[in-house]
Each structure stands twice: as C-alpha cells, then as structure tokens.
Design a protein around this motif. Sequence first.
Motif, mmCIF file in Angstrom:
data_model
loop_
_atom_site.group_PDB
_atom_site.id
_atom_site.type_symbol
_atom_site.label_atom_id
_atom_site.label_comp_id
_atom_site.label_asym_id
_atom_site.label_seq_id
_atom_site.Cartn_x
_atom_site.Cartn_y
_atom_site.Cartn_z
ATOM 1 N N TYR A 193 5.655 9.465 -0.273
ATOM 2 C CA TYR A 193 4.620 8.650 0.355
ATOM 3 C C TYR A 193 5.305 7.541 1.150
ATOM 4 O O TYR A 193 6.513 7.319 1.019
ATOM 5 N N ASN A 211 0.882 5.157 0.808
ATOM 6 C CA ASN A 211 0.067 5.978 1.693
ATOM 7 C C ASN A 211 0.623 7.386 1.840
ATOM 8 O O ASN A 211 1.835 7.569 1.952
ATOM 9 N N THR A 224 -2.941 0.654 -4.070
ATOM 10 C CA THR A 224 -2.566 -0.680 -3.633
ATOM 11 C C THR A 224 -1.918 -1.387 -4.817
ATOM 12 O O THR A 224 -2.482 -1.417 -5.911
ATOM 13 N N GLU A 281 -3.480 8.093 4.551
ATOM 14 C CA GLU A 281 -4.553 7.978 3.563
ATOM 15 C C GLU A 281 -3.998 7.139 2.426
ATOM 16 O O GLU A 281 -2.952 7.478 1.848
ATOM 17 N N ARG A 282 -4.663 6.048 2.113
ATOM 18 C CA ARG A 282 -4.186 5.141 1.074
ATOM 19 C C ARG A 282 -4.337 5.796 -0.293
ATOM 20 O O ARG A 282 -5.413 6.231 -0.676
ATOM 21 N N SER A 290 0.843 -1.188 0.000
ATOM 22 C CA SER A 290 0.000 0.000 0.000
ATOM 23 C C SER A 290 0.883 1.245 0.000
ATOM 24 O O SER A 290 1.833 1.335 0.783
ATOM 25 N N LEU A 337 0.926 -5.147 3.040
ATOM 26 C CA LEU A 337 -0.398 -5.486 3.561
ATOM 27 C C LEU A 337 -0.610 -6.978 3.775
ATOM 28 O O LEU A 337 -1.512 -7.378 4.506
#
Length: 175
Positions: free
Chosen positions: A105, A73, A85, A81-82, A71, A110
């Motif tokens: 980022y 983020n 993916t 905040e994603r 992910s 995950l």
Amino acid sequence: MLRFFKRKYSDTDIVMFNFLRKNRLFESLTDDELSYFLPYLYLRKYHENEVVFFTGDPSQAVYIVKRGIVSLNLDIKEGFERLLTLRSGKLFGDNAVLKSTKRIYTAIVLTNECEIYVIPKANLMEVMNNHTEVRAKIMSAFAEMYNEYMNNLFKTYKASLGFFDLGTVYSDMKL
C-alpha cells in the motif's frame, strides 16, 4: 531473586517503552528488550500530502506515528482507496520484519505536520538476529496480526457475498 545491578532507565526511556508497547509488534517485549531498539529510533518530519512510501517500494523500515495522521491507501487505477487512517502511536510498514518484501500500500501524510519514528530494517534485523527471544516475540506478534488479517478478509468476503474473486488472493501465493 533480587537483582541488585538491574539496569535503571530514565523517565524518557520509560515513556518511549510505553509508547512502543502500544503496538502489537512490541507489546510483549520487556524494558530490557525494548532498550535494544532505542538507538535505532529515528524521528522524521513529514508534511501534508508527502508520501512516506509507495506501493511496490522495498520494505526498508517500520514506522510509528508520533504526531499527526497518516493514511494507508490501496492503488486503484489512477487513484487511491483509503484502507486505514493512523494516528499517534500506530505502527505501519510491519512487513519489513520479513525478508525481501515490498510495500503493498501507499502511505501518505494527511496533516500539515507529522512526526514519525523510523526503525530501519537493517537495525530491526540486527536486534532480532542478536536476540532470539526478541525475534520470537516479534514474529509471534506478526503471525497473530497476519492471522487476524486473514480472518477479517474471509469474514468480509463472506459478508459481501463474494463480490470479489477470492481466488485471486491465493493464485499468486507460493503455498
């Protein structure tokens, strides 16, 4: 023209070339050009919730997900905040192709297990500096990705009726 001494690649090499070409950064490279990167593909294993890198870290490598989910983020106050993916075959950390960059980022694994190929920036730059045609193709792909990103950013801004200050995107830029 026939090339009697054309280099032959193993089935494993061909599989890796096809895997690398799933990414825009490498999609236009020939087998010979992709072969320059083979010695520098390091497979690293990660576990669930392990951070690959944080926002603000120096951009020291490019990453390609082999197996698992990562992910990307954006750090917002005390949380994330994603943004995106990523699954098998997807590349991230591409700003490592630029000098003196930092991560914008945070990348977090995950899945229980995740395998990621890492190409260190020093090796990436070595290949690009020694092979100008490779450098040109990678930087062209990077510019196309950047242009697409900017188009999407402006489209989103227009669609959201300007509920965020677009001026802040440019205020810190050196134009």
